[in-house]
Write a protein that holds these residues in place. Structure first.
Motif, PDB file in Angstrom:
ATOM      1  N   VAL A 136     -34.335 -46.195 -81.397  1.00 39.78           N
ATOM      2  CA  VAL A 136     -33.296 -46.306 -80.178  1.00 39.78           C
ATOM      3  C   VAL A 136     -34.236 -46.111 -79.127  1.00 39.78           C
ATOM      4  CG1 VAL A 136     -31.702 -45.601 -78.870  1.00 39.78           C
ATOM      5  CG2 VAL A 136     -31.538 -45.187 -81.245  1.00 39.78           C
ATOM      6  N   ALA A 137     -34.352 -47.305 -78.207  1.00 36.39           N
ATOM      7  CA  ALA A 137     -35.421 -47.387 -77.230  1.00 36.39           C
ATOM      8  C   ALA A 137     -35.339 -46.107 -76.047  1.00 36.39           C
ATOM      9  CB  ALA A 137     -35.339 -48.531 -76.378  1.00 36.39           C
ATOM     10  N   LEU A 166     -32.214 -43.741 -75.365  1.00 33.94           N
ATOM     11  CA  LEU A 166     -32.085 -42.565 -75.866  1.00 33.94           C
ATOM     12  C   LEU A 166     -32.251 -41.384 -74.804  1.00 33.94           C
ATOM     13  CD1 LEU A 166     -32.092 -40.856 -78.604  1.00 33.94           C
ATOM     14  CD2 LEU A 166     -34.768 -41.057 -78.757  1.00 33.94           C
ATOM     15  N   LEU A 167     -33.290 -41.389 -74.062  1.00 33.74           N
ATOM     16  CA  LEU A 167     -33.696 -40.289 -73.229  1.00 33.74           C
ATOM     17  C   LEU A 167     -32.516 -39.871 -72.301  1.00 33.74           C
ATOM     18  CD1 LEU A 167     -35.846 -38.518 -71.940  1.00 33.74           C
ATOM     19  CD2 LEU A 167     -36.682 -40.268 -70.390  1.00 33.74           C
ATOM     20  N   PRO A 168     -31.816 -40.522 -71.461  1.00 35.11           N
ATOM     21  CA  PRO A 168     -30.584 -40.217 -70.618  1.00 35.11           C
ATOM     22  C   PRO A 168     -29.488 -39.529 -71.405  1.00 35.11           C
ATOM     23  CG  PRO A 168     -30.962 -42.637 -70.534  1.00 35.11           C
ATOM     24  CD  PRO A 168     -31.989 -42.271 -71.187  1.00 35.11           C
ATOM     25  N   GLN A 169     -29.493 -40.156 -72.605  1.00 32.53           N
ATOM     26  CA  GLN A 169     -28.270 -39.487 -73.717  1.00 32.53           C
ATOM     27  C   GLN A 169     -28.643 -38.082 -73.913  1.00 32.53           C
ATOM     28  OE1 GLN A 169     -27.932 -41.579 -77.448  1.00 32.53           O
ATOM     29  NE2 GLN A 169     -26.905 -43.090 -76.516  1.00 32.53           N
ATOM     30  N   VAL A 170     -29.811 -37.894 -74.404  1.00 33.98           N
ATOM     31  CA  VAL A 170     -30.417 -36.526 -74.821  1.00 33.98           C
ATOM     32  C   VAL A 170     -30.393 -35.488 -73.600  1.00 33.98           C
ATOM     33  CG1 VAL A 170     -32.372 -35.066 -75.853  1.00 33.98           C
ATOM     34  CG2 VAL A 170     -31.602 -37.382 -76.537  1.00 33.98           C
ATOM     35  N   ASP A 191     -39.152 -14.899 -82.440  1.00 33.64           N
ATOM     36  CA  ASP A 191     -39.305 -13.438 -82.566  1.00 33.64           C
ATOM     37  C   ASP A 191     -40.599 -13.104 -82.517  1.00 33.64           C
ATOM     38  OD1 ASP A 191     -36.770 -13.335 -83.353  1.00 33.64           O
ATOM     39  OD2 ASP A 191     -36.897 -13.016 -85.364  1.00 33.64           O
ATOM     40  N   ALA A 192     -41.643 -13.963 -82.445  1.00 33.04           N
ATOM     41  CA  ALA A 192     -43.162 -13.607 -82.489  1.00 33.04           C
ATOM     42  C   ALA A 192     -43.619 -14.089 -81.064  1.00 33.04           C
ATOM     43  CB  ALA A 192     -43.840 -14.357 -83.518  1.00 33.04           C
ATOM     44  N   GLY A 193     -42.468 -14.506 -80.140  1.00 37.70           N
ATOM     45  CA  GLY A 193     -42.987 -15.387 -78.784  1.00 37.70           C
ATOM     46  C   GLY A 193     -43.537 -16.458 -78.697  1.00 37.70           C
ATOM     47  N   VAL A 194     -43.445 -17.194 -79.704  1.00 37.56           N
ATOM     48  CA  VAL A 194     -44.002 -18.785 -79.600  1.00 37.56           C
ATOM     49  C   VAL A 194     -42.997 -19.507 -79.008  1.00 37.56           C
ATOM     50  CG1 VAL A 194     -45.114 -20.647 -81.100  1.00 37.56           C
ATOM     51  CG2 VAL A 194     -45.417 -18.035 -81.765  1.00 37.56           C
ATOM     52  N   LEU A 195     -43.353 -20.289 -78.192  1.00 38.01           N
ATOM     53  CA  LEU A 195     -42.117 -21.519 -77.714  1.00 38.01           C
ATOM     54  C   LEU A 195     -42.147 -22.395 -79.020  1.00 38.01           C
ATOM     55  CD1 LEU A 195     -43.559 -21.960 -74.018  1.00 38.01           C
ATOM     56  CD2 LEU A 195     -41.343 -20.725 -74.849  1.00 38.01           C
ATOM     57  N   VAL A 196     -41.031 -22.931 -79.043  1.00 38.78           N
ATOM     58  CA  VAL A 196     -40.707 -23.810 -80.364  1.00 38.78           C
ATOM     59  C   VAL A 196     -40.311 -25.242 -79.556  1.00 38.78           C
ATOM     60  CG1 VAL A 196     -39.664 -24.317 -82.470  1.00 38.78           C
ATOM     61  CG2 VAL A 196     -40.010 -22.232 -81.889  1.00 38.78           C
ATOM     62  N   VAL A 197     -40.942 -26.257 -79.942  1.00 38.11           N
ATOM     63  CA  VAL A 197     -40.697 -27.568 -79.172  1.00 38.11           C
ATOM     64  C   VAL A 197     -40.859 -28.621 -80.159  1.00 38.11           C
ATOM     65  CG1 VAL A 197     -41.221 -29.301 -77.366  1.00 38.11           C
ATOM     66  CG2 VAL A 197     -42.022 -26.750 -77.077  1.00 38.11           C
ATOM     67  N   PRO A 198     -39.682 -29.001 -80.994  1.00 38.79           N
ATOM     68  CA  PRO A 198     -39.600 -29.968 -81.940  1.00 38.79           C
ATOM     69  C   PRO A 198     -39.580 -31.372 -81.269  1.00 38.79           C
ATOM     70  CG  PRO A 198     -37.645 -28.291 -82.141  1.00 38.79           C
ATOM     71  CD  PRO A 198     -38.392 -28.267 -80.950  1.00 38.79           C
ATOM     72  N   SER A 199     -39.990 -32.373 -82.128  1.00 38.57           N
ATOM     73  CA  SER A 199     -39.962 -33.689 -81.764  1.00 38.57           C
ATOM     74  C   SER A 199     -38.613 -34.329 -82.444  1.00 38.57           C
ATOM     75  CB  SER A 199     -41.015 -34.418 -82.248  1.00 38.57           C
ATOM     76  OG  SER A 199     -42.164 -34.045 -81.432  1.00 38.57           O
ATOM     77  N   VAL A 200     -37.822 -35.169 -81.723  1.00 42.06           N
ATOM     78  CA  VAL A 200     -36.605 -35.829 -82.410  1.00 42.06           C
ATOM     79  C   VAL A 200     -36.530 -37.257 -81.685  1.00 42.06           C
ATOM     80  CG1 VAL A 200     -35.194 -33.434 -82.539  1.00 42.06           C
ATOM     81  CG2 VAL A 200     -35.048 -35.086 -80.450  1.00 42.06           C
ATOM     82  N   GLY A 201     -35.922 -38.060 -82.702  1.00 40.81           N
ATOM     83  CA  GLY A 201     -35.586 -39.392 -82.288  1.00 40.81           C
ATOM     84  C   GLY A 201     -34.085 -39.717 -82.114  1.00 40.81           C
ATOM     85  N   ALA A 202     -33.346 -38.867 -82.347  1.00 45.03           N
ATOM     86  CA  ALA A 202     -31.919 -38.932 -82.085  1.00 45.03           C
ATOM     87  C   ALA A 202     -30.944 -37.856 -81.211  1.00 45.03           C
ATOM     88  CB  ALA A 202     -31.308 -39.035 -83.615  1.00 45.03           C
ATOM     89  N   ARG A 203     -29.964 -38.251 -80.461  1.00 41.07           N
ATOM     90  CA  ARG A 203     -29.116 -37.145 -79.935  1.00 41.07           C
ATOM     91  C   ARG A 203     -28.764 -36.172 -80.592  1.00 41.07           C
ATOM     92  NH1 ARG A 203     -24.273 -38.935 -76.511  1.00 41.07           N
ATOM     93  NH2 ARG A 203     -23.799 -40.113 -78.706  1.00 41.07           N
ATOM     94  N   GLN A 257     -38.482 -38.841 -78.594  1.00 42.41           N
ATOM     95  CA  GLN A 257     -39.376 -40.057 -78.654  1.00 42.41           C
ATOM     96  C   GLN A 257     -38.431 -41.430 -78.896  1.00 42.41           C
ATOM     97  OE1 GLN A 257     -43.313 -41.355 -80.981  1.00 42.41           O
ATOM     98  NE2 GLN A 257     -41.942 -40.535 -82.205  1.00 42.41           N
ATOM     99  N   GLY A 258     -38.567 -42.313 -78.088  1.00 40.80           N
ATOM    100  CA  GLY A 258     -37.922 -43.380 -78.149  1.00 40.80           C
ATOM    101  C   GLY A 258     -38.617 -44.431 -79.176  1.00 40.80           C
TER     102      GLY A 258
END
Lengths: 282, 282
Positions: A148-149, A153-157, A108-120, A137-138
């Motif tokens: 998960v390497a 992980l990456l192509p799954q996500v 709402d405030a115009g900030v981009l949100v970029v979480p880090s995750v380790g699972a699909r 992150q693998g």
């Protein structure tokens, strides 16, 4: 080079410098921003006041976009979000997935949100909640994620979500960037590689230890803060893991916590609250 | 597509189908060879006589090159090498690094030697001994190798040796092939992906289990044969790992060995010798 990440954030290169506690301060983030990549301030090891002052310091030195990393489960997460919004920071990144409400407030405030995750499924969840991009992150990464390497992980996500995916875990050079793009990622995030730059405030003796290390010198441990952490097998880790008996472990934990508190300037109640949240966090 | 691997072996595609015990028989290897990739017969689960007959069966169905995988530490390794030489097999691959003498014997006979390794120093060693190429398996692979992830191990090995490097561990589609080439590999080796093809003799019920599995269903265990093995967490693995007491474990081991012996046609003395060699192997 133009990717969905450079378009989204407004950086020249599809490269993210991750928010490493202690390491990713104003000096490293400013240098990264000036070089055309996305630098991220690590706020977990700063008080809110230190965070505000760090943001202003970067802002005073460059007009390029940068981000702030925070722990969504920290007791004062909302206060830190307010600082990010008030100071006009471009990107908020999270070590653990933020709640739907926190994402909405930032967006709402115009900030981009970029979480880090380790699972699909975590990527799918934050994408559904409106995250603008996701850092995946693998298991070979240093942060608190899964096992998960990256190659698995990456192509799954990438297949699972429609937002830009930034690949982390094992990336350290241009070959890795090309590999990440081949998998469909919009860029790479790197920690250790930035930790070893001349703009990192890490002492030279520590950098030398990293440079001398081989893959065999890396260990995965929960001994530091209770969450899995891939790091150099140093004397400290050996001591923490080898500690005989629960009493000694408790003593060591209190001593380390005390030192962490002194260095970070956090309060004891805040640390206990955060510690419990981390233990219960997913 | 032309790479150092296609030039070396004479295949059309820089793709290797690995020598999976039980799975990589004449049917799968013939199909792979006809499709233009390098198929590898798994000989560890065949008697020498079965190996010779399998080689002849593939040869009778295609003129394309193919390989045979063997255990360098098997008691009858030299006998199997002789069969490979006599039958004019193009490539000998090894699950564990072969000795300098074994490499020399194969090379003198014009056979290409392609060991599998899981560490940079093993790649350097076999390259110095004259191996023609090396299959480098990251920790996310299913075979008996190390625990260093592909993204970390592969570029290290590419930098360390001058022979063609084939990347294994986590590769399963064209994106992975491009990623591997980006790291400097000459191709990829895949196991599970071939196990799931229509030319694999694995029962449909087993394929269905693989297809239904997620990354969470994979486990790393030593319970099957004493060496680390990344595989589906099946009832069998749970039973082996959960077995209470050493007596029950011994009983289970003998029962499994007995079944393995019956299925493979190997002799008891040979199995015991091979088992001890595996335990002492590196």
């Amino acid at each position: 080079m133009r990717t969905a990440l450079t378009d989204l954030v407004g950086v020249r290169h599809p490269i993210v410098q991750t928010g490493m506690g202690w390491v990713a301060g104003p000096r490293l983030v400013t240098a990264t921003a000036r070089a055309g990549a996305l630098g991220i301030l690590a706020s977990a090891t700063m008080t809110p006041e230190q965070l505000r002052s760090a943001v202003r310091e970067v802002r005073s030195r460059t007009d390029a976009p940068f981000g702030v990393n925070l722990r969504a489960d920290a007791g004062d997460a909302r206060e830190r979000v307010r600082i990010i919004v008030e100071e006009g920071v471009r990107v908020a990144s999270f070590a653990l997935a933020p709640s739907r409400e926190l994402i909405a407030e930032l967006k709402d405030a115009g900030v981009l949100v970029v979480p880090s995750v380790g699972a699909r499924r975590h990527a799918e969840k934050v994408a559904a909640w409106g995250a603008d991009a996701v850092i995946v992150q693998g298991g070979e990464g240093g942060g608190h994620t899964g096992d998960v390497a990256t190659t698995v992980l990456l192509p799954q996500v990438v297949d699972a979500v429609d937002i830009p995916v930034v690949a982390a875990g094992g990336f350290h050079d241009g070959r890795g960037l090309v590999a990440a793009l081949a998998y469909g990622a919009a860029g790479v995030a790197m920690g250790t590689r930035f930790l070893l730059t001349s703009d990192s405030t890490v002492p030279d003796a520590v950098k030398a230890r990293y440079l001398a290390a081989t893959a065999k010198d890396i260990t995965l441990t929960r001994a530091v803060d209770g969450l899995p952490h891939r790091m150099l097998r140093t004397e400290m880790v050996a001591e923490l893991e080898g500690g005989a008996g629960r009493l000694r472990a408790l003593y060591g934990a209190v001593r380390r916590a005390s030192r962490f508190r002194r260095l970070s300037g956090l309060s004891w109640p805040g640390m206990v609250r955060d510690g419990l949240a981390m233990r219960h966090g997913k």
